[in-house]
Motif scaffolding. Structure first.
Motif, PDB file in Angstrom:
ATOM      1  N   MET A   1     -15.935  43.894  10.972  1.00 45.52           N
ATOM      2  CA  MET A   1     -15.750  42.583  10.346  1.00 45.52           C
ATOM      3  C   MET A   1     -15.531  41.523  11.423  1.00 45.52           C
ATOM      4  O   MET A   1     -14.829  41.759  12.401  1.00 45.52           O
ATOM      5  N   ILE A   2     -16.123  40.370  11.239  1.00 44.08           N
ATOM      6  CA  ILE A   2     -15.971  39.274  12.193  1.00 44.08           C
ATOM      7  C   ILE A   2     -14.557  38.714  12.126  1.00 44.08           C
ATOM      8  O   ILE A   2     -14.021  38.451  11.045  1.00 44.08           O
ATOM      9  N   LYS A  12      -6.162  35.003  15.170  1.00 40.43           N
ATOM     10  CA  LYS A  12      -7.456  35.531  14.746  1.00 40.43           C
ATOM     11  C   LYS A  12      -7.324  36.046  13.318  1.00 40.43           C
ATOM     12  O   LYS A  12      -6.379  36.761  12.991  1.00 40.43           O
ATOM     13  N   GLU A  13      -8.291  35.691  12.490  1.00 39.88           N
ATOM     14  CA  GLU A  13      -8.272  36.093  11.091  1.00 39.88           C
ATOM     15  C   GLU A  13      -9.608  36.731  10.723  1.00 39.88           C
ATOM     16  O   GLU A  13     -10.658  36.311  11.223  1.00 39.88           O
ATOM     17  N   PRO A  14      -9.603  37.735   9.851  1.00 45.36           N
ATOM     18  CA  PRO A  14     -10.878  38.276   9.363  1.00 45.36           C
ATOM     19  C   PRO A  14     -11.655  37.190   8.627  1.00 45.36           C
ATOM     20  O   PRO A  14     -11.070  36.423   7.852  1.00 45.36           O
ATOM     21  N   PHE A  15     -12.951  37.123   8.884  1.00 46.56           N
ATOM     22  CA  PHE A  15     -13.757  36.128   8.196  1.00 46.56           C
ATOM     23  C   PHE A  15     -14.188  36.667   6.837  1.00 46.56           C
ATOM     24  O   PHE A  15     -14.921  37.658   6.755  1.00 46.56           O
ATOM     25  N   VAL A  16     -13.709  36.012   5.799  1.00 48.20           N
ATOM     26  CA  VAL A  16     -14.077  36.359   4.430  1.00 48.20           C
ATOM     27  C   VAL A  16     -14.676  35.102   3.803  1.00 48.20           C
ATOM     28  O   VAL A  16     -13.956  34.141   3.520  1.00 48.20           O
ATOM     29  N   PRO A  17     -15.987  35.056   3.592  1.00 48.97           N
ATOM     30  CA  PRO A  17     -16.613  33.831   3.078  1.00 48.97           C
ATOM     31  C   PRO A  17     -16.249  33.576   1.625  1.00 48.97           C
ATOM     32  O   PRO A  17     -15.920  34.502   0.874  1.00 48.97           O
ATOM     33  N   LEU A  18     -16.295  32.317   1.243  1.00 44.88           N
ATOM     34  CA  LEU A  18     -16.053  31.962  -0.156  1.00 44.88           C
ATOM     35  C   LEU A  18     -17.088  32.580  -1.074  1.00 44.88           C
ATOM     36  O   LEU A  18     -16.782  32.983  -2.198  1.00 44.88           O
ATOM     37  N   HIS A  19     -18.318  32.625  -0.595  1.00 45.00           N
ATOM     38  CA  HIS A  19     -19.411  33.188  -1.381  1.00 45.00           C
ATOM     39  C   HIS A  19     -20.027  34.330  -0.572  1.00 45.00           C
ATOM     40  O   HIS A  19     -20.445  34.142   0.571  1.00 45.00           O
ATOM     41  N   GLY A  21     -22.062  36.829   1.412  1.00 45.86           N
ATOM     42  CA  GLY A  21     -23.349  36.738   2.080  1.00 45.86           C
ATOM     43  C   GLY A  21     -23.750  35.341   2.508  1.00 45.86           C
ATOM     44  O   GLY A  21     -24.862  35.139   2.995  1.00 45.86           O
ATOM     45  N   GLN A  22     -22.839  34.369   2.357  1.00 43.79           N
ATOM     46  CA  GLN A  22     -23.189  32.974   2.662  1.00 43.79           C
ATOM     47  C   GLN A  22     -22.081  32.330   3.485  1.00 43.79           C
ATOM     48  O   GLN A  22     -20.901  32.536   3.227  1.00 43.79           O
ATOM     49  N   ARG A  52     -26.278  31.638  14.842  1.00 47.91           N
ATOM     50  CA  ARG A  52     -27.277  32.690  15.031  1.00 47.91           C
ATOM     51  C   ARG A  52     -26.660  34.082  14.855  1.00 47.91           C
ATOM     52  O   ARG A  52     -27.314  34.987  14.328  1.00 47.91           O
ATOM     53  N   TYR A  53     -25.413  34.263  15.289  1.00 49.65           N
ATOM     54  CA  TYR A  53     -24.805  35.571  15.112  1.00 49.65           C
ATOM     55  C   TYR A  53     -24.528  35.854  13.633  1.00 49.65           C
ATOM     56  O   TYR A  53     -24.714  36.990  13.173  1.00 49.65           O
ATOM     57  N   PHE A  54     -24.081  34.856  12.905  1.00 52.63           N
ATOM     58  CA  PHE A  54     -23.928  35.044  11.454  1.00 52.63           C
ATOM     59  C   PHE A  54     -25.265  35.464  10.831  1.00 52.63           C
ATOM     60  O   PHE A  54     -25.314  36.370   9.985  1.00 52.63           O
ATOM     61  N   GLU A  55     -26.340  34.815  11.251  1.00 53.11           N
ATOM     62  CA  GLU A  55     -27.656  35.160  10.711  1.00 53.11           C
ATOM     63  C   GLU A  55     -28.067  36.565  11.138  1.00 53.11           C
ATOM     64  O   GLU A  55     -28.657  37.314  10.342  1.00 53.11           O
ATOM     65  N   TYR A  56     -27.773  36.936  12.371  1.00 56.74           N
ATOM     66  CA  TYR A  56     -28.031  38.301  12.845  1.00 56.74           C
ATOM     67  C   TYR A  56     -27.312  39.323  11.960  1.00 56.74           C
ATOM     68  O   TYR A  56     -27.848  40.403  11.670  1.00 56.74           O
ATOM     69  N   LYS A  57     -26.108  38.975  11.501  1.00 50.35           N
ATOM     70  CA  LYS A  57     -25.319  39.876  10.662  1.00 50.35           C
ATOM     71  C   LYS A  57     -25.737  39.842   9.195  1.00 50.35           C
ATOM     72  O   LYS A  57     -25.140  40.534   8.363  1.00 50.35           O
ATOM     73  N   GLY A  58     -26.742  39.035   8.889  1.00 51.60           N
ATOM     74  CA  GLY A  58     -27.294  39.047   7.549  1.00 51.60           C
ATOM     75  C   GLY A  58     -26.816  37.944   6.633  1.00 51.60           C
ATOM     76  O   GLY A  58     -27.174  37.909   5.448  1.00 51.60           O
ATOM     77  N   PHE A  59     -26.031  36.998   7.156  1.00 54.43           N
ATOM     78  CA  PHE A  59     -25.563  35.885   6.335  1.00 54.43           C
ATOM     79  C   PHE A  59     -26.639  34.799   6.214  1.00 54.43           C
ATOM     80  O   PHE A  59     -27.432  34.580   7.135  1.00 54.43           O
TER      81      PHE A  59
END
Length: 471
Positions: A1-2, A12-19, A21-22, A52-59
């Motif tokens: 997890m990022i 540092k906090e785990p990145f949990v998006p509001l939506h 995959g986005q 770009r790294y978010f996109e690499y991870k599939g977001f």
């Protein structure tokens, strides 16, 4: 997890998006009264790499970055040149895209301009006035900073210290209009012959901070995932954005705050800035250096760390990039004599470096460790390429992975074109001369090709060529 270092919590906090995959992401853009300098470009490259790294991870990334196209600097520069503020803005917005394109910066999903959102800005300010968070004074509108309970949450300083700093940044005329020195302008009354718009408080224009609150929430919603910018924006700009946005919506504004480090110059590591006069524009840099090397120089330092700009550091980046390019070219070259099949142990070694890369980048986008993993992958590739026999499927897998990881840093290598008949003919003649032990002729041909920008490399698999990239 990022994991992301959140300026708001200083952890540092785990990145949990509001939506799922986005990623909804807003990054403060430039004030377009001049060319951006490489200190400004550092923020552009840092957050492009993060994207770009978010996109690499599939977001899927909704990336919004604004242009401030009306403020005192723009008004003064337009007046000096005898043109309108919109004309000045158009020129340097176009220059921004022209200068960042060679750095392989992805275009934002939206690049809103402040002057295209005046009606929304006025409505936003009017709501703050109606709620008692703002007040009109001689045609200006100010925000009551003390009324917002959590005003200092991002800057982590006392209100008294901020008040002292605020007093140093404004003149007595501004303070005379305010209820409190810490208050800040949402709307500014127009001076004679200035660009202006009609509002409930008279002719005027927006303050700086209100623009980003309006444009970020307009395109990303009242609450979004990430707000980014340079460290110098933490106070007052981002502090004020939070106050006015959350007073308006009653909701959390941005969930993660990310701030990039400065570009420094000189032995004293002084911050690069236009006000200090110690800057070089990206426009100038692109004319003097390989833009891909400039991109590599800035992208491969972790975004929160400062970058020291020196000719030596840039030269190191150029040399490292050149070695990575040679590995890529060698991969392509060996595909011509590869055999069908896989080499599983080599593919496993490559996968292990991919894991190291992802572990580094998941840790608050640690670019130094990320690029170190790519260097190790290059070693795996280069050792494999020395074998007499190589497997095509493995080479393709190595090349795909290598290119994919480099793309996160904005580095994309072009394939070398095949030699034309004349060059290939000279290479063949040189090989025959070497076979005949005519080393004088062999050296003459090498020098002749070098003069034309062609470098020969004698390998166990034969002689190959590449373009000279030293210039």
């Amino acid at each position: 997890m990022i994991q992301i270092f959140n300026t708001l919590s200083r952890t540092k906090e785990p990145f949990v998006p509001l939506h799922e995959g986005q990623v909804n992401m807003y990054v403060c853009g430039p004030t377009v009264y001049n060319y951006i300098h490489i200190g400004n470009a550092r923020s552009v490259v840092a957050f492009d790499t993060i994207r770009r790294y978010f996109e690499y991870k599939g977001f899927t990334v909704n990336y919004v970055s604004n242009f401030t196209d009306v403020d005192d600097k723009m008004i003064n520069e337009a007046a000096r040149e005898g043109i309108t503020v919109p004309e000045l803005g158009d020129r340097f917005i176009n220059a921004y895209f022209e200068d960042t394109k060679p750095l392989n910066v992805e275009r934002a999903t939206v690049n809103p301009r402040a002057t295209d959102n005046i009606d929304d800005i006025i409505a936003f300010v009017a709501d703050l006035v109606a709620k008692g968070y703002a007040y009109e004074s001689a045609g200006d509108v100010y925000y009551r900073a003390r009324k917002f309970e959590h005003y200092t949450q991002l800057v982590h300083e006392s209100l008294d210290d901020l008040e002292t700093g605020a007093s140093d940044r404004v003149d007595d005329g501004d303070n005379a209009k305010k209820e409190d020195p810490i208050d800040f302008a949402l709307w500014k009354a127009a001076k004679p012959n200035e660009i202006s718009w009609s509002s409930p408080w008279g002719m005027g224009r927006p303050g700086w901070h209100i623009e980003c609150s309006v444009m970020s929430t307009k395109y990303l919603g009242d609450t979004f995932d990430i707000h980014g910018g340079g460290q110098d924006l933490i106070f007052p700009h981002h502090t004020n954005e939070i106050a006015q946005s959350e007073a308006h919506t009653g909701k959390q504004f941005a969930r993660y705050w990310m701030h990039n480090g400065f570009v420094t110059v000189g032995d004293e590591n002084q911050k690069m800035s236009k006000s200090l006069g110690n800057f070089i524009t990206l426009h100038q840099m692109n004319e003097q250096e390989d833009p891909q090397a400039v991109r590599f120089f800035m992208a491969t330092t972790q975004y929160r760390r400062p970058i020291q700009y020196t000719s030596g550091n840039l030269a190191d980046a150029k040399n490292n990039l050149k070695r990575l390019k040679n590995t890529y070219d060698n991969l392509s070259y060996r595909l011509s004599d590869a055999k069908e099949g896989h080499d599983a142990p080599v593919e496993q070694l490559a996968h292990e470096q991919q894991v190291v890369f992802e572990t580094a980048m998941d840790d608050d986008f640690n670019a130094q460790n990320g690029i170190a993993a790519i260097y190790e992958l290059a070693k795996v590739i280069n050792v494999y390429l020395t074998r007499e026999k190589v497997q095509a499927a493995t080479l393709i897998q190595l090349k795909t992975l290598y290119a994919t990881l480099l793309r996160v840093f904005g580095i994309e290598f072009e394939e070398e074109s095949l030699a034309d008949e004349e060059i290939q003919g000279l290479i063949d003649e040189r090989l025959q001369a070497r076979a005949n032990k005519d080393f004088t002729r062999s050296d003459e041909i090498r020098d002749q090709l070098k003069a034309r920008g062609i470098i020969l490399e004698d390998t166990p698999q034969g002689t190959r060529w590449r373009k000279d990239t030293d210039d």
